[in-house]
Design a protein around this motif. Structure first.
Motif, PDB file in Angstrom:
ATOM      1  N   PRO A  13       2.283 -11.671  -4.813  1.00 19.10           N
ATOM      2  CA  PRO A  13       2.635 -10.446  -5.528  1.00 19.10           C
ATOM      3  C   PRO A  13       3.255 -10.820  -6.870  1.00 19.10           C
ATOM      4  CG  PRO A  13       3.339 -10.313  -3.242  1.00 19.10           C
ATOM      5  CD  PRO A  13       2.849 -11.711  -3.457  1.00 19.10           C
ATOM      6  N   PRO A  16       0.215  -6.355  -7.978  1.00 21.45           N
ATOM      7  CA  PRO A  16       1.557  -5.842  -8.290  1.00 21.45           C
ATOM      8  C   PRO A  16       2.588  -6.322  -7.265  1.00 21.45           C
ATOM      9  CG  PRO A  16      -0.070  -4.068  -8.199  1.00 21.45           C
ATOM     10  CD  PRO A  16      -0.723  -5.288  -7.649  1.00 21.45           C
ATOM     11  N   ASP A  17       3.832  -6.503  -7.714  1.00 20.17           N
ATOM     12  CA  ASP A  17       4.836  -6.987  -6.761  1.00 20.17           C
ATOM     13  C   ASP A  17       5.594  -5.837  -6.108  1.00 20.17           C
ATOM     14  OD1 ASP A  17       6.178  -6.239  -8.962  1.00 20.17           O
ATOM     15  OD2 ASP A  17       7.073  -8.212  -9.385  1.00 20.17           O
ATOM     16  N   ASP A  18       5.202  -4.573  -6.428  1.00 25.45           N
ATOM     17  CA  ASP A  18       5.899  -3.449  -5.800  1.00 25.45           C
ATOM     18  C   ASP A  18       5.059  -2.844  -4.678  1.00 25.45           C
ATOM     19  OD1 ASP A  18       3.835  -2.378  -7.161  1.00 25.45           O
ATOM     20  OD2 ASP A  18       5.049  -1.167  -8.549  1.00 25.45           O
ATOM     21  N   GLY A  19       4.056  -3.600  -4.215  1.00 26.16           N
ATOM     22  CA  GLY A  19       3.257  -3.109  -3.096  1.00 26.16           C
ATOM     23  C   GLY A  19       2.234  -2.058  -3.492  1.00 26.16           C
ATOM     24  N   SER A  20       2.194  -1.696  -4.788  1.00 29.49           N
ATOM     25  CA  SER A  20       1.216  -0.685  -5.188  1.00 29.49           C
ATOM     26  C   SER A  20      -0.185  -1.305  -5.189  1.00 29.49           C
ATOM     27  CB  SER A  20       1.582  -0.113  -6.560  1.00 29.49           C
ATOM     28  OG  SER A  20       1.552  -1.140  -7.523  1.00 29.49           O
ATOM     29  N   GLU A  21      -1.166  -0.452  -5.477  1.00 26.00           N
ATOM     30  CA  GLU A  21      -2.553  -0.868  -5.338  1.00 26.00           C
ATOM     31  C   GLU A  21      -2.949  -1.983  -6.305  1.00 26.00           C
ATOM     32  OE1 GLU A  21      -6.010   2.023  -5.682  1.00 26.00           O
ATOM     33  OE2 GLU A  21      -4.608   2.963  -4.253  1.00 26.00           O
ATOM     34  N   ARG A  59      -4.953  -3.663  -9.124  1.00 29.65           N
ATOM     35  CA  ARG A  59      -5.609  -3.077 -10.291  1.00 29.65           C
ATOM     36  C   ARG A  59      -6.475  -4.147 -10.922  1.00 29.65           C
ATOM     37  NH1 ARG A  59      -3.038  -1.679 -14.798  1.00 29.65           N
ATOM     38  NH2 ARG A  59      -1.152  -2.846 -14.314  1.00 29.65           N
ATOM     39  N   GLU A  77      -9.632  -6.581  -0.850  1.00 30.93           N
ATOM     40  CA  GLU A  77      -8.299  -6.648  -0.226  1.00 30.93           C
ATOM     41  C   GLU A  77      -7.889  -8.050   0.166  1.00 30.93           C
ATOM     42  OE1 GLU A  77      -8.752  -3.536   2.677  1.00 30.93           O
ATOM     43  OE2 GLU A  77      -8.984  -2.257   0.902  1.00 30.93           O
ATOM     44  N   ASN A 102     -13.239  -3.270  -9.465  1.00 27.29           N
ATOM     45  CA  ASN A 102     -13.039  -2.281  -8.402  1.00 27.29           C
ATOM     46  C   ASN A 102     -14.285  -1.979  -7.602  1.00 27.29           C
ATOM     47  OD1 ASN A 102     -10.458  -2.230  -9.170  1.00 27.29           O
ATOM     48  ND2 ASN A 102     -10.614  -0.361 -10.414  1.00 27.29           N
TER      49      ASN A 102
END
Ligand code: ASP
Length: 599
Positions: free
Chosen positions: A381, A352-357, A359, A371, A363
């Protein structure tokens, strides 16, 4: 002479001339006391005006006619700028019907003809009408023009155009043969050549040094959209050469074709890439370089992982720019796509480009591996990473296909570009289903210098002096430097499990010729259908074949193939076993054998 001019050549300077034209009626429109006809011949179209309503009114589309009349300038404002003849028209003094036509099964002319999605088998069934249409005729003309360019280049380079037999014995391209029964030797069969490979090598032994031929080849393969049982090669062989000679000639040919037919100036020499570089970077031995999207190798990143999916010989990925916005449905779409290709599936990770986890479907991967994965894959991102894992070659091929599909889906292909390259150092052998080896190109292909003395000890990794020329992701031609030493040839036969007796019975005549001082030689064959289809701006090779077979392999026009009669079957000796005594000759008493009487 039946006509004085061609319809498509009339211009303003012809105004005032009396002309006689011949051709077909493309359209007829009645307009307040006047009939307008579009008359079409091979050169184009011109408008004909007839005030003799009675006879003109009876005319129908696709009738063949002869028109006599005067060329006049069209009234101001009535010109048609879309038509080369659009400034003039012919005022008819007489129209003679040369032959009438039934209503064609599909529209021949105008927007209707373009818009009508006539199915292929109808087009091939009425190919003589299909070719009256501008698009299909253009493709066939392009092919003829390309052949003329090729012949000019080859002549200028002192190549000899030499024909080789069509009725022959099996040739080594590795497909199934088409077989022809031989009436005069019941139980014996000719094979149609899969290529002139053996003959062109014999011509090198013969000392002719430079051979070419535009030649039909026959391969009995399963039907596919881009395959037909007979197809045409530009086939070339040279003596006393190395790869550079082939590359220079290939580049000269392609550059001349692109210049003269498309007006495009290509940059030569074309880049070269080894087979394994191409596989590693693009997952294909015919990479399309009109977009980047290089594959990522994550095998070492996943080394020792507990995550089952990535415990594989090869783990790789395609990074999709902007792919983080993929919806669940789109991601499922990639799964279906992979499954339709026989693969297990595709793993994915969105960055994601908003810094969220992160997905994704992975997993369960160890957190430290997960990471660092975007950085290892070079994903930014906003990107998505699509993964495949499994045996090396298959996985690379899946990723290569994915790369192509992603580029098309995201509009990354620079459509206006032409990107050619040579693929070199291809593998010499590939495994057979039975656990043996078979030649990737054909068994007369020489190993690279490095592998010359040891290819037989490590067939899996041995490399060949084989090359392909690739343009915009299409294989346009391929060939190799050949083996010209008996000892090396024997080692190849040993690797592919061909006994001396088998080799002798299959290719004995070539091996025998090689006992008489064969020169170092090599060559290439271009797929003329693919090459000219590309020049004609189509994906479909059937468009540049005058009378193509349908994708089922049949010919909708002639109805071939057909069953044969019991009589033909008997005469052809199809059921005779070669070891049985031949039945008595089926010919009038007193006639000598046809061979003997030929003189
Ligand atoms: N005969 C080969 C083919 O048909 C081409 C070549 O090696 O020249 O692919």
């Amino acid at each position: 002479m039946i006509r004085t001019h061609h319809a498509g050549e009339l211009r303003r300077e012809h105004v005032g001339e009396q002309v006689v034209l011949t051709g077909w009626i493309a359209t007829r429109r009645d307009h307040g006391g006047v009939t307008f006809l579009d008359l079409r011949d091979a050169s184009g179209l011109v408008q004909v005006v007839s005030r003799d309503l009675e006879s003109a009114h009876a005319l129908r589309n696709e009738w063949c006619v002869k028109v006599s009349g005067e060329v006049t300038a069209r009234a101001a404002g009535r010109e048609n700028p879309d038509l080369p003849t659009g400034e003039v028209e012919v005022v008819a003094s007489a129209i003679e019907v040369l032959s009438e036509a039934e209503t064609p099964p599909f529209p021949i002319h105008g927007a209707d003809a373009l818009a009508s999605g006539v199915d292929e088998s109808t087009r091939w069934r009425y190919r003589y009408l299909d070719l009256r249409r501008a698009g299909p005729a253009h493709a066939i003309r392009t092919r003829a023009k390309a052949v003329a360019v090729i012949r000019r280049v080859m002549e200028a380079r002192d190549f000899l155009d030499i024909e080789t037999p069509y009725l022959t014995r099996s040739t080594p391209e590795g497909a199934r043969d088409f077989l022809v029964p031989v009436r005069l030797q019941p139980g014996h069969w000719y094979a149609l050549p899969q290529s002139p490979q053996l003959f062109k090598q014999l011509l090198m032994v013969a000392g002719l040094e430079r051979y070419y031929q535009i030649v039909r080849c026959f391969r009995d393969e399963d039907f596919r959209a881009d395959r037909t049982p007979e197809f045409t090669q530009l086939d070339i062989e040279m003596s006393f050469l190395d790869e550079e000679d082939v590359f220079a000639l290939g580049e000269e040919l392609i550059a001349a074709l692109w210049r003269e037919i498309l007006g495009v100036e290509l940059t030569t020499p074309f880049p070269r890439m080894t087979y394994w570089d191409a596989m590693r970077r693009y997952g294909s031995d015919k990479p399309d370089l009109r977009f980047d999207l290089e594959l990522v190798d994550l095998t070492s990143h996943m080394e020792g992982t507990e995550f089952r999916v990535f415990q594989a010989e090869h783990v790789g990925a395609v990074v999709v720019p902007g792919g983080a916005s993929y919806t669940r449905k789109e991601l499922d779409g990639w799964q279906d796509w992979a499954k339709s290709r026989g693969a297990k599936g595709i793993a994915w990770l969105l960055v994601p480009d908003d810094g969220s986890e992160l997905r994704g479907s992975i997993n369960k991967l160890e957190p430290e591996r997960l990471e660092t994965l975007p950085a290892a894959a070079g994903a930014k991102p906003g990107d998505a990473i699509l993964f495949a894992a499994g045996p090396r070659r298959q996985t690379l091929e899946l990723l290569g296909a994915l790369r192509n599909a992603v580029a098309r889906q995201r509009g990354l292909v620079r459509e206006e570009e032409w990107r050619f390259l040579w693929i070199v150092d291809a593998p010499m052998f590939e495994p057979t289903d039975e656990g043996g080896w078979t030649a990737v190109h054909h068994p007369f292909t020489a190993p690279t210098e490095e592998w010359a003395d040891k290819f037989h000890t490590d067939p899996e990794n041995a490399l060949a002096r084989a090359y392909d020329v690739v343009g915009n992701g299409m294989e346009l031609g391929g060939g190799s430097i050949r083996i010209h030493r008996a000892e090396m040839q024997q080692r190849v036969f040993d690797v592919i499990g061909l006994t001396r007796e088998e080799a002798e019975s299959k290719f004995g005549f070539l091996l025998e010729a090689f006992r008489y001082g064969p020169p170092p030689h090599g060559g290439i064959a271009f797929g003329l259908d693919r090459l000219t289809a590309t020049l004609a701006g189509t994906d479909a090779i059937r468009e540049v074949m005058a009378f193509p077979k349908a994708s089922s392999g049949g010919d909708p026009l002639t109805g071939a193939p057909t069953p044969i009669t019991a009589e033909q079957r008997k005469e052809a000796g199809i059921d005779v076993r070669p070891d049985e005594p031949a039945p008595p000759p089926n010919r009038p008493a007193g006639e000598t054998r046809p061979d003997a009487s030929r003189g």
